[in-house]
Motif scaffolding. Structure first.
Motif, short mmCIF file in Angstrom:
data_model
loop_
_atom_site.label_atom_id
_atom_site.label_comp_id
_atom_site.label_asym_id
_atom_site.label_seq_id
_atom_site.Cartn_x
_atom_site.Cartn_y
_atom_site.Cartn_z
N LEU A 145 0.85 -1.18 0.00
CA LEU A 145 0.00 0.00 0.00
C LEU A 145 0.89 1.23 0.00
O LEU A 145 1.80 1.36 0.82
N VAL A 146 0.63 2.16 -0.92
CA VAL A 146 1.40 3.40 -1.00
C VAL A 146 0.43 4.57 -1.11
O VAL A 146 -0.77 4.40 -1.29
N LEU A 147 0.99 5.78 -1.01
CA LEU A 147 0.17 6.97 -1.25
C LEU A 147 -0.34 6.96 -2.68
O LEU A 147 0.32 6.45 -3.60
N ALA A 148 -1.50 7.54 -2.89
CA ALA A 148 -2.15 7.48 -4.20
C ALA A 148 -1.31 8.08 -5.31
O ALA A 148 -1.43 7.67 -6.47
N ASP A 149 -0.43 9.04 -4.99
CA ASP A 149 0.36 9.69 -6.04
C ASP A 149 1.77 9.11 -6.17
O ASP A 149 2.62 9.66 -6.87
N ASN A 150 2.02 7.98 -5.52
CA ASN A 150 3.34 7.35 -5.59
C ASN A 150 3.38 6.38 -6.76
O ASN A 150 2.72 5.34 -6.75
N ASP A 151 4.18 6.72 -7.77
CA ASP A 151 4.34 5.85 -8.93
C ASP A 151 5.71 5.19 -8.97
O ASP A 151 6.06 4.51 -9.94
N ASP A 152 6.49 5.36 -7.91
CA ASP A 152 7.85 4.83 -7.88
C ASP A 152 7.90 3.38 -7.38
O ASP A 152 8.84 2.65 -7.71
N ILE A 153 6.94 3.01 -6.58
CA ILE A 153 6.93 1.65 -6.02
C ILE A 153 5.86 0.83 -6.73
O ILE A 153 4.66 1.16 -6.66
N THR A 154 6.30 -0.22 -7.39
CA THR A 154 5.37 -1.05 -8.15
C THR A 154 5.47 -2.53 -7.81
O THR A 154 4.63 -3.32 -8.24
N LEU A 196 2.79 6.62 7.00
CA LEU A 196 2.78 6.65 5.54
C LEU A 196 2.39 8.04 5.04
O LEU A 196 3.03 8.59 4.14
N ARG A 197 1.39 8.63 5.63
CA ARG A 197 0.98 9.99 5.25
C ARG A 197 2.11 10.99 5.48
O ARG A 197 2.31 11.92 4.69
N ALA A 198 2.85 10.79 6.58
CA ALA A 198 3.90 11.74 6.96
C ALA A 198 5.21 11.51 6.23
O ALA A 198 6.16 12.28 6.41
N GLY A 199 5.29 10.46 5.43
CA GLY A 199 6.53 10.17 4.71
C GLY A 199 7.59 9.49 5.56
O GLY A 199 8.75 9.38 5.14
N GLU A 200 7.21 9.01 6.74
CA GLU A 200 8.16 8.32 7.59
C GLU A 200 8.44 6.91 7.09
O GLU A 200 9.47 6.31 7.43
N VAL A 201 7.52 6.36 6.32
CA VAL A 201 7.72 5.10 5.62
C VAL A 201 7.24 5.30 4.18
O VAL A 201 6.44 6.21 3.91
N VAL A 202 7.73 4.46 3.27
CA VAL A 202 7.31 4.62 1.87
C VAL A 202 6.10 3.77 1.54
O VAL A 202 5.44 3.98 0.51
N GLN A 217 -11.42 2.23 2.89
CA GLN A 217 -11.86 3.04 4.03
C GLN A 217 -11.34 4.47 3.94
O GLN A 217 -11.92 5.38 4.54
N ASN A 218 -10.26 4.68 3.21
CA ASN A 218 -9.65 6.00 3.06
C ASN A 218 -9.56 6.35 1.57
O ASN A 218 -8.48 6.58 1.03
N GLU A 219 -10.71 6.41 0.95
CA GLU A 219 -10.80 6.55 -0.50
C GLU A 219 -10.03 7.77 -1.01
O GLU A 219 -10.16 8.87 -0.49
N GLY A 220 -9.20 7.53 -2.02
CA GLY A 220 -8.46 8.60 -2.66
C GLY A 220 -7.09 8.87 -2.06
O GLY A 220 -6.26 9.55 -2.68
N GLU A 221 -6.81 8.36 -0.87
CA GLU A 221 -5.53 8.61 -0.21
C GLU A 221 -4.45 7.60 -0.57
O GLU A 221 -3.27 7.95 -0.69
N PHE A 222 -4.86 6.33 -0.73
CA PHE A 222 -3.89 5.25 -0.89
C PHE A 222 -4.28 4.36 -2.06
O PHE A 222 -5.42 4.39 -2.54
#
Length: 287
Positions: A145-154, A196-202, A217-222
């Motif tokens: 699970l990553v942030l919704a705008d993270n395209d680096d981890i696949t 994850l939101r704070a960038g403390e983990v990727v 449960q957190n639609e649009g965030e992850f």
């Protein structure tokens, strides 16, 4: 798939399994049909006589075990627990739910604090040295699970050398260390979301079904990325030497596969987000 192992239930009662105190949560209670009978000295007989059961499950897992507004947990694991209780003649309001996180599942079973655990509980050989498993009843797989705008981890390859949140005592945490990630551990998966939101983990990594629930449960965030990179067979934990109880639960699972209760439980919970797949065959292993 139906077995004759519910010979633990008297033959005379086998034909009347739609019994009064043995509902799965419907309002059908009130039948005058007799309850099943079990061999004296078994866990089944003890629980039936007590008229209540204590079940450990997660309280923070959307879709599988999440505490609702009433404080009672809701989800697929909860429904599986209700099905098992119903076959003991125990009504839903006589189930005592105990929050059981990954790190305390075995201790709770060993100490008798719970009668069984249904809690996204992966069957593995190490755990089978301490407790026994009925099932599996679902096959999950570890994902990311990553942030919704993270395209680096696949994929899991992108986690090597990175800080990734998971839960103490879980098989996903062990896998992260194995692949070269840097696990950041907490007690529940919901507690991974703020780091994850704070960038403390990727990323957060655990079973795909758990991550799908957090994302929903957190639609649009992850978002969940990559293909599952492990197989995680979910089982139901009971005391190590309680083979009769384990086999009884296996019987109940197989019956629920055949009569539609399993699929109904899925569709009303995890099935609101994830497609239904046929359950895996139970493993009637010998200790």
């Amino acid at each position: 798939m139906k077995r004759m192992r519910i010979a633990l239930v008297a033959a005379a009662a086998a034909a009347t399994l739609a019994l009064a105190g043995c509902t799965s949560g419907s309002d059908d209670a009130g039948s005058d049909e007799p309850a099943p009978t079990f061999e004296a000295g078994t866990t089944m007989a003890r629980l039936q006589e007590a008229g209540e059961i204590t079940i450990g499950t997660k309280f923070d897992q959307p879709l599988f075990g999440l505490a609702g507004p009433s404080g009672e947990p809701e989800g697929f694991d909860v429904e599986i627990g209700k099905i098992i209780a119903s076959e003991l003649g125990i009504a839903e309001d006589k189930i005592n739910w105990v929050e059981t996180v990954s790190a305390n599942r075995e201790p709770f079973i060993e100490s008798g604090q719970v009668d069984l655990v249904v809690a996204t509980y992966t069957i593995n050989d190490e755990r089978k040295e301490v407790i026994s498993f009925a099932g599996p009843y679902y096959m999950a797989g570890q994902s990311i699970l990553v942030l919704a705008d993270n395209d680096d981890i696949t994929s899991e390859d992108d986690l090597v050398g990175e800080k990734v949140c998971s839960v103490t005592g879980s098989t996903p945490a062990e896998k992260l260390a194995e692949i070269g990630a840097e696990p950041v551990l907490t007690d529940t998966y919901t507690n991974c979301l703020e780091p994850l939101r704070a960038g403390e983990v990727v990323a957060v990594s655990t079973d795909n079904v758990i991550l799908a629930g957090l994302a929903a449960q957190n639609e649009g965030e992850f978002k969940v990325v990559g293909e599952p990179f492990t197989e995680e067979p979910y089982g139901i934990g009971v005391k190590l030497d309680d083979t009769d109880f384990r086999m009884f639960i296996n019987d109940v699972l197989e019956e629920s596969y055949d009569d539609g209760r399993y699929e109904e439980a899925w569709n009303s919970t995890a099935g609101t987000v994830l497609p239904f797949v046929d359950p895996p065959a139970v493993d009637r292993y010998e200790n």
